[in-house]
Design a protein around this motif. Structure first.
Motif, PDB file in Angstrom:
ATOM      1  N   VAL A 206       3.668  -8.682   0.003  1.00 23.09           N
ATOM      2  CA  VAL A 206       2.342  -9.264   0.240  1.00 23.09           C
ATOM      3  C   VAL A 206       1.357  -8.137   0.516  1.00 23.09           C
ATOM      4  O   VAL A 206       1.642  -7.236   1.313  1.00 23.09           O
ATOM      5  CB  VAL A 206       2.357 -10.241   1.435  1.00 23.09           C
ATOM      6  N   ALA A 207       0.210  -8.186  -0.142  1.00 18.55           N
ATOM      7  CA  ALA A 207      -0.895  -7.271   0.147  1.00 18.55           C
ATOM      8  C   ALA A 207      -2.121  -8.107   0.467  1.00 18.55           C
ATOM      9  O   ALA A 207      -2.492  -8.991  -0.314  1.00 18.55           O
ATOM     10  CB  ALA A 207      -1.171  -6.350  -1.037  1.00 18.55           C
ATOM     11  N   ILE A 208      -2.729  -7.853   1.618  1.00 14.93           N
ATOM     12  CA  ILE A 208      -3.937  -8.556   2.028  1.00 14.93           C
ATOM     13  C   ILE A 208      -5.081  -7.554   2.000  1.00 14.93           C
ATOM     14  O   ILE A 208      -5.040  -6.536   2.694  1.00 14.93           O
ATOM     15  CB  ILE A 208      -3.792  -9.158   3.430  1.00 14.93           C
ATOM     16  N   LEU A 209      -6.090  -7.831   1.199  1.00 16.44           N
ATOM     17  CA  LEU A 209      -7.212  -6.918   1.020  1.00 16.44           C
ATOM     18  C   LEU A 209      -8.442  -7.520   1.698  1.00 16.44           C
ATOM     19  O   LEU A 209      -8.838  -8.641   1.372  1.00 16.44           O
ATOM     20  CB  LEU A 209      -7.497  -6.702  -0.469  1.00 16.44           C
ATOM     21  N   ALA A 210      -9.016  -6.772   2.633  1.00 15.38           N
ATOM     22  CA  ALA A 210     -10.149  -7.305   3.390  1.00 15.38           C
ATOM     23  C   ALA A 210     -11.309  -6.321   3.373  1.00 15.38           C
ATOM     24  O   ALA A 210     -11.140  -5.140   3.669  1.00 15.38           O
ATOM     25  CB  ALA A 210      -9.740  -7.588   4.836  1.00 15.38           C
ATOM     26  N   ALA A 211     -12.484  -6.823   3.022  1.00 19.21           N
ATOM     27  CA  ALA A 211     -13.700  -6.020   3.049  1.00 19.21           C
ATOM     28  C   ALA A 211     -14.281  -6.067   4.458  1.00 19.21           C
ATOM     29  O   ALA A 211     -14.541  -7.149   4.994  1.00 19.21           O
ATOM     30  CB  ALA A 211     -14.711  -6.550   2.039  1.00 19.21           C
ATOM     31  N   GLU A 212     -14.512  -4.918   5.042  1.00 16.00           N
ATOM     32  CA  GLU A 212     -14.923  -4.848   6.443  1.00 16.00           C
ATOM     33  C   GLU A 212     -16.352  -5.324   6.678  1.00 16.00           C
ATOM     34  O   GLU A 212     -16.718  -5.625   7.815  1.00 16.00           O
ATOM     35  CB  GLU A 212     -14.767  -3.418   6.952  1.00 16.00           C
ATOM     36  N   PHE A 220     -11.595 -12.693   9.105  1.00 17.66           N
ATOM     37  CA  PHE A 220     -10.149 -12.587   8.955  1.00 17.66           C
ATOM     38  C   PHE A 220      -9.609 -11.425   9.789  1.00 17.66           C
ATOM     39  O   PHE A 220      -8.616 -11.573  10.515  1.00 17.66           O
ATOM     40  CB  PHE A 220      -9.773 -12.391   7.482  1.00 17.66           C
ATOM     41  N   LEU A 221     -10.255 -10.270   9.705  1.00 20.30           N
ATOM     42  CA  LEU A 221      -9.799  -9.100  10.444  1.00 20.30           C
ATOM     43  C   LEU A 221      -9.894  -9.318  11.953  1.00 20.30           C
ATOM     44  O   LEU A 221      -9.042  -8.828  12.713  1.00 20.30           O
ATOM     45  CB  LEU A 221     -10.612  -7.870  10.036  1.00 20.30           C
ATOM     46  N   ARG A 230       0.597  -5.073   6.102  1.00 20.94           N
ATOM     47  CA  ARG A 230       0.264  -5.646   4.796  1.00 20.94           C
ATOM     48  C   ARG A 230      -1.240  -5.688   4.552  1.00 20.94           C
ATOM     49  O   ARG A 230      -1.674  -5.934   3.427  1.00 20.94           O
ATOM     50  CB  ARG A 230       0.844  -7.057   4.683  1.00 20.94           C
ATOM     51  N   VAL A 231      -2.026  -5.455   5.605  1.00 18.52           N
ATOM     52  CA  VAL A 231      -3.488  -5.530   5.498  1.00 18.52           C
ATOM     53  C   VAL A 231      -4.052  -4.176   5.061  1.00 18.52           C
ATOM     54  O   VAL A 231      -3.754  -3.142   5.667  1.00 18.52           O
ATOM     55  CB  VAL A 231      -4.116  -5.946   6.834  1.00 18.52           C
ATOM     56  N   HIS A 232      -4.858  -4.208   4.012  1.00 16.69           N
ATOM     57  CA  HIS A 232      -5.519  -3.009   3.488  1.00 16.69           C
ATOM     58  C   HIS A 232      -7.031  -3.230   3.621  1.00 16.69           C
ATOM     59  O   HIS A 232      -7.586  -4.146   3.012  1.00 16.69           O
ATOM     60  CB  HIS A 232      -5.141  -2.772   2.034  1.00 16.69           C
ATOM     61  N   ARG A 233      -7.682  -2.392   4.403  1.00 14.47           N
ATOM     62  CA  ARG A 233      -9.116  -2.519   4.659  1.00 14.47           C
ATOM     63  C   ARG A 233      -9.928  -1.750   3.619  1.00 14.47           C
ATOM     64  O   ARG A 233      -9.525  -0.675   3.179  1.00 14.47           O
ATOM     65  CB  ARG A 233      -9.458  -1.998   6.046  1.00 14.47           C
ATOM     66  N   HIS A 234     -11.069  -2.316   3.282  1.00 13.39           N
ATOM     67  CA  HIS A 234     -12.012  -1.630   2.401  1.00 13.39           C
ATOM     68  C   HIS A 234     -13.352  -1.574   3.125  1.00 13.39           C
ATOM     69  O   HIS A 234     -13.792  -2.572   3.700  1.00 13.39           O
ATOM     70  CB  HIS A 234     -12.159  -2.383   1.075  1.00 13.39           C
ATOM     71  N   PRO A 235     -14.013  -0.416   3.144  1.00 10.68           N
ATOM     72  CA  PRO A 235     -15.228  -0.290   3.947  1.00 10.68           C
ATOM     73  C   PRO A 235     -16.439  -1.026   3.395  1.00 10.68           C
ATOM     74  O   PRO A 235     -17.469  -1.118   4.062  1.00 10.68           O
ATOM     75  CB  PRO A 235     -15.483   1.223   3.956  1.00 10.68           C
ATOM     76  N   GLY A 236     -16.349  -1.576   2.209  1.00  7.39           N
ATOM     77  CA  GLY A 236     -17.497  -2.203   1.574  1.00  7.39           C
ATOM     78  C   GLY A 236     -17.740  -3.625   2.023  1.00  7.39           C
ATOM     79  O   GLY A 236     -17.103  -4.152   2.935  1.00  7.39           O
ATOM     80  N   SER A 237     -18.694  -4.272   1.347  1.00 11.63           N
ATOM     81  CA  SER A 237     -19.095  -5.637   1.685  1.00 11.63           C
ATOM     82  C   SER A 237     -18.865  -6.610   0.550  1.00 11.63           C
ATOM     83  O   SER A 237     -19.349  -7.738   0.587  1.00 11.63           O
ATOM     84  CB  SER A 237     -20.583  -5.656   2.070  1.00 11.63           C
ATOM     85  N   SER A 238     -18.124  -6.193  -0.450  1.00  9.51           N
ATOM     86  CA  SER A 238     -17.934  -7.025  -1.633  1.00  9.51           C
ATOM     87  C   SER A 238     -16.899  -8.116  -1.364  1.00  9.51           C
ATOM     88  O   SER A 238     -15.748  -7.818  -1.066  1.00  9.51           O
ATOM     89  CB  SER A 238     -17.492  -6.160  -2.821  1.00  9.51           C
ATOM     90  N   LEU A 251      -9.722  -2.789  -6.404  1.00  6.55           N
ATOM     91  CA  LEU A 251      -8.976  -4.034  -6.544  1.00  6.55           C
ATOM     92  C   LEU A 251      -7.988  -3.938  -7.699  1.00  6.55           C
ATOM     93  O   LEU A 251      -6.817  -4.321  -7.567  1.00  6.55           O
ATOM     94  CB  LEU A 251      -9.941  -5.195  -6.774  1.00  6.55           C
ATOM     95  N   TYR A 252      -8.436  -3.429  -8.828  1.00  2.62           N
ATOM     96  CA  TYR A 252      -7.570  -3.295  -9.996  1.00  2.62           C
ATOM     97  C   TYR A 252      -6.349  -2.434  -9.663  1.00  2.62           C
ATOM     98  O   TYR A 252      -5.210  -2.786 -10.009  1.00  2.62           O
ATOM     99  CB  TYR A 252      -8.359  -2.675 -11.145  1.00  2.62           C
ATOM    100  N   ALA A 253      -6.556  -1.330  -8.954  1.00  5.46           N
ATOM    101  CA  ALA A 253      -5.450  -0.443  -8.595  1.00  5.46           C
ATOM    102  C   ALA A 253      -4.451  -1.155  -7.688  1.00  5.46           C
ATOM    103  O   ALA A 253      -3.227  -0.970  -7.821  1.00  5.46           O
ATOM    104  CB  ALA A 253      -5.975   0.817  -7.922  1.00  5.46           C
ATOM    105  N   ARG A 254      -4.934  -1.990  -6.753  1.00  9.26           N
ATOM    106  CA  ARG A 254      -4.026  -2.713  -5.856  1.00  9.26           C
ATOM    107  C   ARG A 254      -3.201  -3.738  -6.644  1.00  9.26           C
ATOM    108  O   ARG A 254      -2.013  -3.948  -6.347  1.00  9.26           O
ATOM    109  CB  ARG A 254      -4.822  -3.434  -4.758  1.00  9.26           C
ATOM    110  N   LEU A 255      -3.796  -4.370  -7.637  1.00 10.03           N
ATOM    111  CA  LEU A 255      -3.050  -5.333  -8.447  1.00 10.03           C
ATOM    112  C   LEU A 255      -1.997  -4.631  -9.305  1.00 10.03           C
ATOM    113  O   LEU A 255      -0.872  -5.123  -9.444  1.00 10.03           O
ATOM    114  CB  LEU A 255      -4.004  -6.135  -9.327  1.00 10.03           C
ATOM    115  N   VAL A 256      -2.347  -3.498  -9.857  1.00  8.00           N
ATOM    116  CA  VAL A 256      -1.365  -2.740 -10.648  1.00  8.00           C
ATOM    117  C   VAL A 256      -0.212  -2.299  -9.756  1.00  8.00           C
ATOM    118  O   VAL A 256       0.956  -2.376 -10.154  1.00  8.00           O
ATOM    119  CB  VAL A 256      -2.038  -1.527 -11.331  1.00  8.00           C
TER     120      VAL A 256
END
Length: 263
Positions: A206-212, A220-221, A230-238, A251-256
C-alpha cells in the motif's frame, strides 16, 4: 498502444469501461477507480492521459470505468460507500480481458481512495491519493492544524506581511481564519477510524500519497498516524497531482514503482 471500450455486468446493470494496454502488456495492471461522480476519463481527461502514459511508457495495462449511474453506465448511483460491487465487477472484467495478467494494483483519488481502503481487498496492492476522511461534504474545510501551519508560514513570508501592513488583507476574513485556527485539533472521525482499521488488516503493498497543501490531504495527515511508513508526503497543493508537470511526474513514478514492487 491500443485503447478499446469494454462493457461488463454488475448485477443486472451494464457498466462501461476502457482498457489501455501496450502491444506487449506487462504482468501487472492498474485498475483506476474514479472519485466523486467523475466519469472514467477524469477531470479534463486527466485519468485518460495517465492511463495512456502508463500503457505507452511503462507497458502497464490500465482499466478504468464508470461506476453505476455515472457516465455511460446503467444503474443507480449509490456513491463511493456503496461501490463494492462496482469495483469487484470491474476487476473481474479487467482480468477477463487480459488473462495473462497476474497482479492488479488499485488506484484512486479522494473518495475513490477511501472506497479502495474499504472495498479493495481483492486487489494485489493499492495506491491511494489524498484519501477522503470527512463525514459529509459540509465538513470539507481546512482543519485547525492546517490553518495554524498556513498562518505560521505567512508570518515568515515578507510579501504576506507587506500585504497585511499595507491594508491589502481582508481583516474580517483574517480574524475568522485565526479563530478557526485557535480551535483544538480535531479528534479522529469515525470514517478515519474505519479506514485505519480496514488497512490494518491489509497485508498487500500500500502506498498513500498525500499533498501537504491540499485541504483533503492536510486533513488526512492530521488524522492519520505520523509513523505510518506507507504514507508519502508531497509538498505541493495538487489534489490529483495532475495540475502541473512535476506533480504529474511524481504520481506517475509512484504508480510505476507500485507495479514493479512485489512486497
Amino acid at each position: 498502444m491500443s485503447r478499446r471500450p469494454i462493457a461488463f455486468g454488475c448485477g443486472s446493470d451494464t457498466l462501461s469501461g476502457m482498457l489501455d494496454c501496450a502491444d506487449a502488456h506487462g504482468l501487472t495492471g492498474v485498475l483506476i477507480v474514479s472519485g466523486g461522480n467523475e466519469i472514467r476519463a477524469g477531470a479534463f481527461a486527466g485519468t485518460a492521459h495517465l492511463a495512456a502514459r502508463l500503457a505507452q511508457e511503462a507497458g502497464v495495462p490500465v482499466f478504468r470505468y464508470d461506476r453505476r449511474g455515472i457516465g455511460d453506465s446503467e444503474g443507480e448511483n449509490t456513491g463511493w460507500r456503496g461501490s463494492h460491487d462496482d469495483i469487484a465487477a470491474a476487476l473481474a472484467a479487467f482480468r477477463t480481458a487480459l488473462p495473462g495478467m497476474r497482479r492488479v494494483i488499485g488506484f484512486g483519488i479522494c473518495d475513490a481512495a477511501s472506497a479502495l481502503m474499504l472495498h479493495g481487498s481483492a486487489l494485489d496492492g493499492l495506491v491511494l491519493v489524498n484519501p477522503w476522511t470527512y463525514e459529509t461534504d459540509d465538513d470539507a474545510g481546512h482543519t485547525p492544524g492546517a490553518l495554524r501551519r498556513r498562518y505560521l508560514a505567512k508570518l515568515t513570508n515578507p510579501r504576506a506581511l507587506w500585504q497585511l501592513v499595507s491594508g491589502k488583507v481582508d481583516l474580517r476574513k483574517l480574524w475568522r481564519g485565526l479563530g478557526q485556527a485557535a480551535r483544538p485539533n480535531e479528534a479522529p472521525s469515525p470514517l478515519a477510524d474505519q479506514l485505519h482499521d480496514s488497512l490494518a488488516q491489509c497485508t498487500r503493498p500500500v502506498a498513500i500519497l498525500a499533498a501537504e497543501r491540499d485541504r483533503v490531504g492536510e486533513r488526512f495527515l492530521d488524522l492519520w498516524p505520523d509513523n505510518d511508513p506507507r504514507v508519502h508526503r508531497h509538498p505541493g497543493s495538487s489534489h490529483s497531482f495532475g495540475e502541473d508537470a512535476d506533480s504529474a511526474d511524481w504520481l506517475y513514478a509512484r504508480l510505476v514503482e507500485a507495479t514493479a514492487s512485489r512486497h
